[in-house]
Write a protein that holds these residues in place. Structure first.
Motif, PDB file in Angstrom:
ATOM      1  N   GLU A  15      68.205  39.219  22.631  1.00 39.10           N
ATOM      2  CA  GLU A  15      69.235  39.814  21.773  1.00 39.10           C
ATOM      3  C   GLU A  15      70.365  40.392  22.626  1.00 39.10           C
ATOM      4  N   TYR A  16      69.995  41.051  23.732  1.00 37.97           N
ATOM      5  CA  TYR A  16      71.002  41.648  24.603  1.00 37.97           C
ATOM      6  C   TYR A  16      71.878  40.567  25.240  1.00 37.97           C
ATOM      7  N   ILE A  17      71.263  39.529  25.780  1.00 42.27           N
ATOM      8  CA  ILE A  17      72.015  38.469  26.450  1.00 42.27           C
ATOM      9  C   ILE A  17      73.045  37.851  25.512  1.00 42.27           C
ATOM     10  N   ALA A  18      72.680  37.709  24.245  1.00 40.32           N
ATOM     11  CA  ALA A  18      73.562  37.059  23.268  1.00 40.32           C
ATOM     12  C   ALA A  18      74.565  38.014  22.626  1.00 40.32           C
ATOM     13  N   SER A  19      74.451  39.310  22.911  1.00 40.44           N
ATOM     14  CA  SER A  19      75.308  40.281  22.238  1.00 40.44           C
ATOM     15  C   SER A  19      76.736  40.228  22.771  1.00 40.44           C
ATOM     16  N   GLU A  20      77.666  40.588  21.917  1.00 35.72           N
ATOM     17  CA  GLU A  20      79.084  40.508  22.256  1.00 35.72           C
ATOM     18  C   GLU A  20      79.469  41.502  23.353  1.00 35.72           C
ATOM     19  N   ASP A  21      78.835  42.673  23.356  1.00 37.02           N
ATOM     20  CA  ASP A  21      79.220  43.727  24.302  1.00 37.02           C
ATOM     21  C   ASP A  21      78.287  43.805  25.503  1.00 37.02           C
ATOM     22  N   ARG A  22      77.550  42.733  25.769  1.00 37.53           N
ATOM     23  CA  ARG A  22      76.633  42.743  26.916  1.00 37.53           C
ATOM     24  C   ARG A  22      77.410  42.841  28.235  1.00 37.53           C
ATOM     25  N   ASP A  23      76.760  43.424  29.242  1.00 40.97           N
ATOM     26  CA  ASP A  23      77.307  43.453  30.591  1.00 40.97           C
ATOM     27  C   ASP A  23      76.954  42.130  31.270  1.00 40.97           C
ATOM     28  N   GLU A  24      77.947  41.450  31.861  1.00 41.84           N
ATOM     29  CA  GLU A  24      77.660  40.106  32.385  1.00 41.84           C
ATOM     30  C   GLU A  24      76.697  40.131  33.563  1.00 41.84           C
ATOM     31  N   VAL A  25      76.696  41.208  34.345  1.00 41.19           N
ATOM     32  CA  VAL A  25      75.762  41.309  35.468  1.00 41.19           C
ATOM     33  C   VAL A  25      74.334  41.484  34.960  1.00 41.19           C
ATOM     34  N   VAL A  26      74.142  42.380  33.996  1.00 47.86           N
ATOM     35  CA  VAL A  26      72.814  42.592  33.423  1.00 47.86           C
ATOM     36  C   VAL A  26      72.338  41.323  32.717  1.00 47.86           C
ATOM     37  N   ALA A  27      73.225  40.693  31.943  1.00 48.14           N
ATOM     38  CA  ALA A  27      72.851  39.470  31.223  1.00 48.14           C
ATOM     39  C   ALA A  27      72.449  38.363  32.191  1.00 48.14           C
ATOM     40  N   THR A  28      73.218  38.174  33.258  1.00 50.91           N
ATOM     41  CA  THR A  28      72.892  37.154  34.256  1.00 50.91           C
ATOM     42  C   THR A  28      71.555  37.447  34.915  1.00 50.91           C
ATOM     43  N   SER A  29      71.309  38.712  35.225  1.00 53.34           N
ATOM     44  CA  SER A  29      70.044  39.110  35.844  1.00 53.34           C
ATOM     45  C   SER A  29      68.873  38.735  34.943  1.00 53.34           C
ATOM     46  N   LEU A  30      69.020  39.016  33.655  1.00 54.12           N
ATOM     47  CA  LEU A  30      67.939  38.716  32.709  1.00 54.12           C
ATOM     48  C   LEU A  30      67.728  37.213  32.572  1.00 54.12           C
ATOM     49  N   VAL A  31      68.822  36.457  32.505  1.00 57.28           N
ATOM     50  CA  VAL A  31      68.688  34.998  32.398  1.00 57.28           C
ATOM     51  C   VAL A  31      67.917  34.456  33.596  1.00 57.28           C
ATOM     52  N   ARG A  32      68.275  34.892  34.785  1.00 56.72           N
ATOM     53  CA  ARG A  32      67.616  34.394  35.990  1.00 56.72           C
ATOM     54  C   ARG A  32      66.136  34.781  36.009  1.00 56.72           C
ATOM     55  N   LEU A  33      65.831  35.998  35.587  1.00 58.08           N
ATOM     56  CA  LEU A  33      64.444  36.444  35.575  1.00 58.08           C
ATOM     57  C   LEU A  33      63.648  35.757  34.475  1.00 58.08           C
ATOM     58  N   LEU A  34      64.312  35.350  33.397  1.00 58.83           N
ATOM     59  CA  LEU A  34      63.639  34.656  32.300  1.00 58.83           C
ATOM     60  C   LEU A  34      63.223  33.232  32.676  1.00 58.83           C
ATOM     61  N   GLY A  35      63.665  32.763  33.834  1.00 55.30           N
ATOM     62  CA  GLY A  35      63.206  31.464  34.309  1.00 55.30           C
ATOM     63  C   GLY A  35      61.698  31.411  34.460  1.00 55.30           C
ATOM     64  N   ALA A  36      61.069  32.575  34.613  1.00 55.12           N
ATOM     65  CA  ALA A  36      59.607  32.632  34.754  1.00 55.12           C
ATOM     66  C   ALA A  36      58.897  32.567  33.410  1.00 55.12           C
ATOM     67  N   ASN A  37      59.660  32.609  32.318  1.00 55.58           N
ATOM     68  CA  ASN A  37      59.072  32.557  30.985  1.00 55.58           C
ATOM     69  C   ASN A  37      59.365  31.190  30.373  1.00 55.58           C
ATOM     70  N   GLY A  38      58.352  30.399  30.149  1.00 54.89           N
ATOM     71  CA  GLY A  38      58.552  29.021  29.709  1.00 54.89           C
ATOM     72  C   GLY A  38      58.552  28.819  28.212  1.00 54.89           C
ATOM     73  N   SER A  39      58.717  29.878  27.433  1.00 55.41           N
ATOM     74  CA  SER A  39      58.604  29.740  25.985  1.00 55.41           C
ATOM     75  C   SER A  39      59.797  28.991  25.400  1.00 55.41           C
ATOM     76  N   PRO A  40      59.577  28.217  24.338  1.00 57.09           N
ATOM     77  CA  PRO A  40      60.669  27.531  23.646  1.00 57.09           C
ATOM     78  C   PRO A  40      61.721  28.502  23.125  1.00 57.09           C
ATOM     79  N   GLN A  41      61.311  29.723  22.830  1.00 53.57           N
ATOM     80  CA  GLN A  41      62.242  30.741  22.349  1.00 53.57           C
ATOM     81  C   GLN A  41      63.335  31.019  23.379  1.00 53.57           C
ATOM     82  N   VAL A  42      62.928  31.074  24.651  1.00 54.89           N
ATOM     83  CA  VAL A  42      63.897  31.294  25.726  1.00 54.89           C
ATOM     84  C   VAL A  42      64.842  30.105  25.836  1.00 54.89           C
ATOM     85  N   SER A  43      64.298  28.911  25.815  1.00 56.38           N
ATOM     86  CA  SER A  43      65.123  27.713  25.940  1.00 56.38           C
ATOM     87  C   SER A  43      66.161  27.640  24.828  1.00 56.38           C
TER      88      SER A  43
END
Length: 362
Positions: free
Chosen positions: A232-260
């Protein structure tokens, strides 16, 4: 020097090739400085001042242990990542040479001019600081940088926090990160500072720093109980791009279809090339009928960083499986990707990734 030598003795070259930064935009100046003052990896070897940072470099974010999870300085991180987290920088009206000369000297280094850097946007607080700082007139706390850019030290090098965010002693309690109050009041703990901060600015004044830090901490620890909040945070309009990028990169360890599914949407819509590039990289291991069209579209991205990360993700797709209208774009992006691997030929990862590309190609 080169063009003068090529022109010959006594002859003036038609173009002296001198770059004038006085006509640069804020973004151009920040990109120029960041080419050295960032924890980065190059995607080209041809950066020229005036060009955009994300056409030539990637950027390390909070997935890396050189940062506390709330984005404060920890190890050797070279400033630009935290700089992008600054509310002042996000306004689009601030560049490095507002406070520094082109050689790096700080322009406002006397007690009389210490707060002049903040005058253009924060005139009322600069001219009457006591109600905002809650400190007496004869204390160092009346200097804006004391609270918003406190200094820490790593490897015998002192550096200021360029995120310019307010103190967050609760983050010190939660994440062990530094806060300006405790750095100055060494005889007091973070709980003491938090009590005063809440009295002055309300209970929610540290909320965004805390909530973002908890999301990054959970993702670092591969604790996915807050996965919905992360997406929800990554997709939010007012997200911080550094925090969002950090989360995307860390989510690489989560293989769920929801993430994809979430990353497909973010790649197609996010305004930040840093975030889009991270999404393209994550989707490389998740090539499906849903992700492939979006990745193919990303080969036409405005920024080389996104195109390069996308080309790496598409390396295993044979050309005959690519829609005809995208083949030229994929070839161009792939050539840019292969060129990026030559930017640092002394780095083993360049050769490792070239090997991965050749293996993917069969």
């Amino acid at each position: 020097v080169q063009v003068c030598l090529e022109a010959g003795k006594g002859k003036r070259p038609d173009d002296l090739k001198i770059i004038r930064t006085s006509v640069f935009s804020h973004q151009q100046i920040n990109s120029m400085c960041a080419s050295c003052h960032a924890k980065l990896s190059p995607v080209s070897d041809s950066f020229v001042p005036g060009e955009n940072y994300f056409d030539h470099f990637d950027l390390t974010t909070l997935e890396n242990a050189d940062f506390y999870v709330d984005g404060r300085d920890l190890g050797e991180n070279y400033t630009f990542t935290t700089w992008l987290m600054s509310p002042c920088v996000k306004s689009g009206q601030l560049d490095c040479m507002h406070c520094h000369t082109s050689s790096g000297r700080y322009k406002f280094d006397s007690p009389e001019t210490a707060n002049d850097a903040c005058l253009p946007c924060h005139k009322e607080r600069v001219e009457n600081p006591a109600p905002h700082t809650h400190h007496a007139a004869d204390t160092e706390a009346l200097s804006c940088v004391s609270c918003h850019m406190p200094m820490t030290e790593f490897a015998r090098m002192k550096r200021s926090d360029h995120s310019m965010r307010p103190p967050a002693p609760m983050a010190s309690i939660a994440f062990k990160s530094p806060n300006a109050c405790s750095l100055c009041h060494e005889d007091k703990d973070a709980a003491w500072a938090d009590k005063h901060l809440r009295q002055w600015h309300g209970d929610d004044c540290q909320e965004s720093i805390l909530s973002n830090g908890h999301l990054v901490a959970s993702a670092r620890g591969q604790d996915w109980k807050s996965l919905d909040k992360m997406l929800e945070y990554i997709a939010s309009e007012d997200r911080d791009e550094v925090v969002a990028t950090s989360l995307v990169r860390l989510l690489g360890a989560n293989g769920s279809p929801q993430v994809s599914a979430a990353m497909i949407k973010v790649l197609a819509t996010d305004r930040s090339p840093l975030v889009r590039a991270a999404c393209a990289d994550l989707l490389g291991g998740r090539l499906t009928q849903e992700s492939l069209p979006v990745l193919l579209g990303a080969t036409r991205d405005q920024y080389r960083l996104v195109r390069v990360r996308t080309a790496a993700s598409l390396a295993g797709i044979p050309e005959e499986a690519i829609a005809v209208e995208y083949r030229a774009d994929v070839r161009k992006a792939t050539n840019e990707y292969l060129e990026s691997l030559k930017a640092r030929p002394d780095n083993y990862a360049s050769h490792y990734n070239l090997g991965n590309y050749q293996m993917a190609q069969g």
